[in-house]
Each structure stands twice: as structure tokens, then as C-alpha cells.
Write a protein that holds these residues in place. Structure first.
Motif, short mmCIF file in Angstrom:
data_model
loop_
_atom_site.label_atom_id
_atom_site.label_comp_id
_atom_site.label_asym_id
_atom_site.label_seq_id
_atom_site.Cartn_x
_atom_site.Cartn_y
_atom_site.Cartn_z
N THR A 218 0.24 -14.16 -11.31
CA THR A 218 -0.79 -14.85 -12.09
C THR A 218 -0.95 -14.15 -13.42
O THR A 218 -0.27 -13.17 -13.71
CB THR A 218 -2.15 -14.80 -11.36
N GLY A 219 -1.92 -14.60 -14.21
CA GLY A 219 -2.27 -13.89 -15.43
C GLY A 219 -3.04 -12.61 -15.16
O GLY A 219 -3.28 -11.83 -16.07
N GLY A 220 -3.43 -12.37 -13.90
CA GLY A 220 -4.17 -11.16 -13.53
C GLY A 220 -5.42 -11.51 -12.76
O GLY A 220 -6.26 -12.26 -13.24
N MET A 221 -5.56 -10.97 -11.55
CA MET A 221 -6.69 -11.31 -10.67
C MET A 221 -7.79 -10.25 -10.65
O MET A 221 -8.78 -10.40 -9.94
CB MET A 221 -6.16 -11.53 -9.24
N GLY A 222 -7.61 -9.19 -11.40
CA GLY A 222 -8.65 -8.16 -11.46
C GLY A 222 -8.09 -6.83 -11.90
O GLY A 222 -6.88 -6.59 -11.82
N THR A 223 -8.98 -5.96 -12.38
CA THR A 223 -8.56 -4.65 -12.87
C THR A 223 -9.62 -3.60 -12.57
O THR A 223 -10.77 -3.94 -12.29
CB THR A 223 -8.40 -4.61 -14.41
N TYR A 224 -9.19 -2.35 -12.70
CA TYR A 224 -10.15 -1.26 -12.67
C TYR A 224 -9.68 -0.18 -13.63
O TYR A 224 -8.49 -0.11 -14.00
CB TYR A 224 -10.34 -0.70 -11.26
N SER A 225 -10.63 0.64 -14.08
CA SER A 225 -10.32 1.76 -14.97
C SER A 225 -11.35 2.86 -14.71
O SER A 225 -12.51 2.57 -14.47
CB SER A 225 -10.40 1.30 -16.44
N PRO A 226 -10.94 4.14 -14.74
CA PRO A 226 -9.56 4.61 -14.92
C PRO A 226 -8.76 4.50 -13.63
O PRO A 226 -9.33 4.43 -12.55
CB PRO A 226 -9.76 6.08 -15.30
N ALA A 227 -7.43 4.47 -13.76
CA ALA A 227 -6.54 4.50 -12.60
C ALA A 227 -6.19 5.97 -12.32
O ALA A 227 -5.95 6.73 -13.26
CB ALA A 227 -5.28 3.69 -12.88
N PRO A 228 -6.17 6.39 -11.05
CA PRO A 228 -6.01 7.81 -10.73
C PRO A 228 -4.58 8.32 -10.79
O PRO A 228 -4.34 9.49 -10.49
CB PRO A 228 -6.54 7.87 -9.29
N PHE A 229 -3.63 7.47 -11.17
CA PHE A 229 -2.22 7.86 -11.05
C PHE A 229 -1.73 8.71 -12.22
O PHE A 229 -0.66 9.28 -12.17
CB PHE A 229 -1.34 6.60 -10.93
N LEU A 230 -2.53 8.79 -13.30
CA LEU A 230 -2.15 9.60 -14.44
C LEU A 230 -3.32 10.50 -14.83
O LEU A 230 -4.42 10.00 -15.08
CB LEU A 230 -1.79 8.72 -15.65
N SER A 231 -3.07 11.80 -14.94
CA SER A 231 -4.07 12.70 -15.51
C SER A 231 -4.08 12.48 -17.03
O SER A 231 -3.23 11.79 -17.58
CB SER A 231 -3.70 14.15 -15.19
N GLU A 232 -5.05 13.09 -17.70
CA GLU A 232 -5.11 12.99 -19.17
C GLU A 232 -3.80 13.50 -19.79
O GLU A 232 -3.24 12.88 -20.70
CB GLU A 232 -6.30 13.80 -19.69
N ALA A 233 -3.31 14.62 -19.27
CA ALA A 233 -2.06 15.19 -19.81
C ALA A 233 -0.88 14.26 -19.55
O ALA A 233 -0.01 14.07 -20.42
CB ALA A 233 -1.80 16.56 -19.18
N GLU A 234 -0.84 13.66 -18.35
CA GLU A 234 0.26 12.74 -18.02
C GLU A 234 0.20 11.47 -18.86
O GLU A 234 1.22 10.93 -19.27
CB GLU A 234 0.21 12.40 -16.53
#
Length: 393
Positions: A197-213
Motif C-alpha cells: 500500500t502507500g503505507g498503513m502506519g508508522t512510528y518514530s524513533p525506530a530502535p534499529f539505529l543508534s544516533e551514531a549508526e
């Protein structure tokens, strides 16, 4: 529509009946109303050159010009650009005949992603697990022309494994400023099942990247992209939004978008503390380097309420109730996507109807608030995913 009010006189915001692709009418409206700054949201008018038209008329406008908007308007252009400038991406090929496309898919045993080259409202992307599915996808796009002229050419990419994140960066032609991470949910049904779809929902922040990453991904993706633009004389002012797959061999770009993501924008607006208009102005003026983007430490979640049947056929004109109750909840904003006023009543007028969005001190509380607000809203056939944000856990 409905709840937003103008800062200058507290009048309700009006939705003006001009289509997003009616460029001349939009420019005339901006002139007549003496609009100080026009912000272009959708991909179609950008690809058609609305920014160039407004600039030619002496109107101040935010968004990439027609040349720069090719990053989204042509997947083949952006794929070639990435290969020219060493931006990590999937192995891919571009094809203008079904036979060549099927043959290339066969080199991957049919496990690939097949994309209409042009703009298809975010839906011209088909994930294939085997050769039968790949052949069917080529037929759907190139033979049956399911996405119209957007499918005259197709881009076929290797099927990347990993976690997908949405990166956004403001750009003024010489400087880019990265946004925090967010994660979209593209499939129609819970557990990433069903159609894209065009997108069914989102969240932020995502935990998969640290600030450095995040900064490291920016250095590998956004920095060479900006250098490539400058080398090729592409004056990119607006937002660049690469969809990135975090694979075992590092981040790889799936595709570029030349505008804010929907529904990523909803969660970003919940968290952004800086003045958005000032940031847009800095992009237009080339002064983004002087700006600082400030973000709330809170999480935010957006749950899309869609019409029954979306992304395939669906009915419009269904009466929506409960909007005032949802908006009255602390921190909640209900963003309208596919609605219109019918007399005094708000009714459905699209596939993705509402983006019910809430902040929270952590992701769990933001999820709970967004779903509690969505529970208050009713329309016939309403459909939503129940697992927006669950991947984070």
C-alpha cells in the motif's frame, strides 16, 4: 479539513477544489491569494514541474524542481544515479520489453522486486518469491498496464533481506539535515501480509539505529547522493526520502522519494520542535546550514484508517463519526488524507482515509494512545492494522 484553524484569524482551514496536478490553476490561485510560500506535498506535481512553473511566475515555492524530482519520477534514473555515484543499493536492471524483464528475473530464480519505472501512487512495487510470481508481475505491469504509462519500463531489483527504515533529510542544494528514524508498514494486513500500500502506519524513533549508526547511514547514503547532485548540476531543494534496507552487508537504498513520506510525516510533525516554515524557507534560500533541527524525546505513532478493500477497489462517501472525540484526546491529531465535506458531514474520499497520530513518553504509550483514538472513529468498512510499532519489540 474540519478541525484545523488559521493562526491569523482562527477561521477553519478550507480545502480548495483544485487538483494537485492542475499546475496553472494552482499558480493562479497562489498569485490571487498572494501566498508567501507554497509547500508541495505530492509526487505527481513535482514530477510535472510545478516548482519550475511557480518560480517562472516569481512565486516562492518549496520542493525539488522537475529535474531534481526525477529521483522519484523515474526509478530507472535513480537506480542508474546510485550506481554512478557509489550509493549502496540492490543489484538491478531496467527493461522495456516483457521478455527481457522475465529473463533477468530468471537469473534470480524469480526472487526479486519488480517496480513500475514511473509514478504509481506508491503501489507500483511487486514482491516476488519465485519465477511464476515474477512472470505474473511483469505481465501485470507491462502487458496488462495495471499502472498505466508508469509501467512502460520496469526496474527489477534483487530481493534484499533485513529491516527497512525510512530516512528523511532536508536539503537546500548544498547542505542536508537528517531527520530521526521512523519505520513505515507497507503491507495491507497485520504481520506484513497482503498487498503493498502507500503505507498503513508508522512510528518514530525506530530502535534499529543508534544516533551514531544513523549518522553512519547518512554518510554512506545521503552524502554521496548530495555530492552526485552537485557533480551533475542537480539543484535539489526540498526533502529527500530514501527507503533504506539495513542488510547484513550494510545499508542499501531501495528507492528515493522526492517528498515527505506519508505516513512518516505525521509522526515527524509530532516530534519536531523547530519551526517547520523557517526550515522550508531556509531550504529555498540556501541557508539550511545555519538551522538546527530540534526534536522531542517522545515517541509518536500513526495508525492509518483505510477504506475497506484498499489498496484494491473501495467505495467512497462513507460518513465518518467520532473525529471530535478522537481529536479531543490529549496530544492526539487526526490527519485527513482521503476525506471531504459533504454538507456538514465528513465522508471518506480515498483509500487511506485518516492518519490517527499520538505521542507518548515511550513507544508503548504512544501506540496505546493512537489505537485508543482510532477506536473512537467509525465509518463503514474501516480497516486498520493492529500491529503498528510492534516490530520495535
Amino acid at each position: 479539513i474540519g478541525q484545523e484553524r488559521l493562526a491569523k484569524n482562527d477561521e477553519l482551514v478550507k480545502c480548495v477544489g483544485i487538483g494537485a496536478s492542475e499546475l496553472e490553476k494552482l499558480a493562479s490561485f497562489a498569485e490571487d491569494q498572494k501566498i508567501d510560500l507554497t509547500v508541495v506535498g505530492p509526487d505527481d506535481p513535482l514530477g510535472l514541474g510545478i516548482v519550475d512553473l511557480f518560480q517562472a511566475r516569481g512565486l516562492r515555492v518549496w520542493g525539488p524542481n522537475k529535474q531534481a524530482a526525477r529521483f522519484e519520477a523515474s526509478k530507472a534514473f535513480s537506480q542508474d544515479f546510485m550506481e554512478r555515484h557509489g550509493i549502496p543499493t540492490a543489484k538491478a536492471g531496467t527493461f522495456s520489453t516483457p521478455d527481457d524483464a522475465r529473463a533477468f528475473a530468471a537469473t534470480m530464480d524469480g526472487r526479486c522486486v519488480i517496480k513500475a519505472d514511473g509514478l504509481a501512487l506508491g503501489k507500483g512495487v511487486l514482491m516476488c518469491e519465485n519465477q511464476a510470481e515474477a512472470n505474473a508481475a511483469v505481465d501485470q505491469i507491462m502487458v496488462d498496464q495495471a499502472f498505466g504509462s508508469a509501467g512502460a519500463n520496469v526496474v527489477i531489483q534483487e530481493y534484499l533481506e533485513g529491516i527497512e527504515v525510512s530516512l528523511h533529510a532536508l536539503c537546500d542544494g548544498t547542505t542536508c539535515k537528517l531527520f530521526p528514524t521512523s519505520q513505515d508498514h507497507k503491507r495491507a494486513l497485520d504481520g506484513d501480509q497482503g498487498l503493498n500500500t502507500g503505507g498503513m502506519g508508522t512510528y518514530s524513533p525506530a530502535p534499529f539505529l543508534s544516533e551514531a549508526e544513523l549518522l553512519d547511514v547518512g554518510a554512506k547514503v545521503v552524502d554521496p547522493w548530495l555530492k552526485g547532485c552537485q557533480a551533475e548540476g542537480i539543484d535539489y531543494r526540498g526533502i529527500i526520502y530514501p527507503g533504506v534496507m539495513l542488510t547484513q552487508s550494510g545499508p542499501k537504498v531501495l528507492e528515493f522519494n522526492a517528498r515527505f513520506g506519508d505516513p512518516e510525516t505525521q509522526v515527524y510533525l509530532m516530534r519536531l520542535k523547530s519551526d517547520l516554515v523557517e526550515l522550508f524557507s531556509a531550504c529555498v534560500d540556501g541557508t539550511l546550514a545555519k538551522e538546527t533541527l530540534e526534536w522531542s524525546s517522545q515517541s509518536a505513532v500513526c495508525v492509518v484508517m483505510a477504506s475497506g478493500g484498499y489498496p484494491e477497489s473501495y467505495e467512497k462517501g462513507k460518513a465518518i463519526s467520532g473525529l471530535d472525540e478522537a481529536n479531543a484526546m490529549t496530544g492526539v491529531t487526526v490527519f485527513h488524507a482521503g476525506t471531504k465535506l459533504s454538507g456538514e458531514e465528513v465522508v471518506t474520499n480515498g483509500g487511506r482515509v485518516l492518519g490517527v497520530t499520538a505521542p507518548g513518553d515511550d513507544l508503548a504509550s504512544a501506540m496505546a494512545a493512537a489505537y485508543a483514538a482510532a477506536e473512537k472513529i467509525r465509518f463503514e468498512g474501516a480497516h486498520l492494522r493492529r500491529d503498528i510499532g510492534a516490530k520495535a519489540f
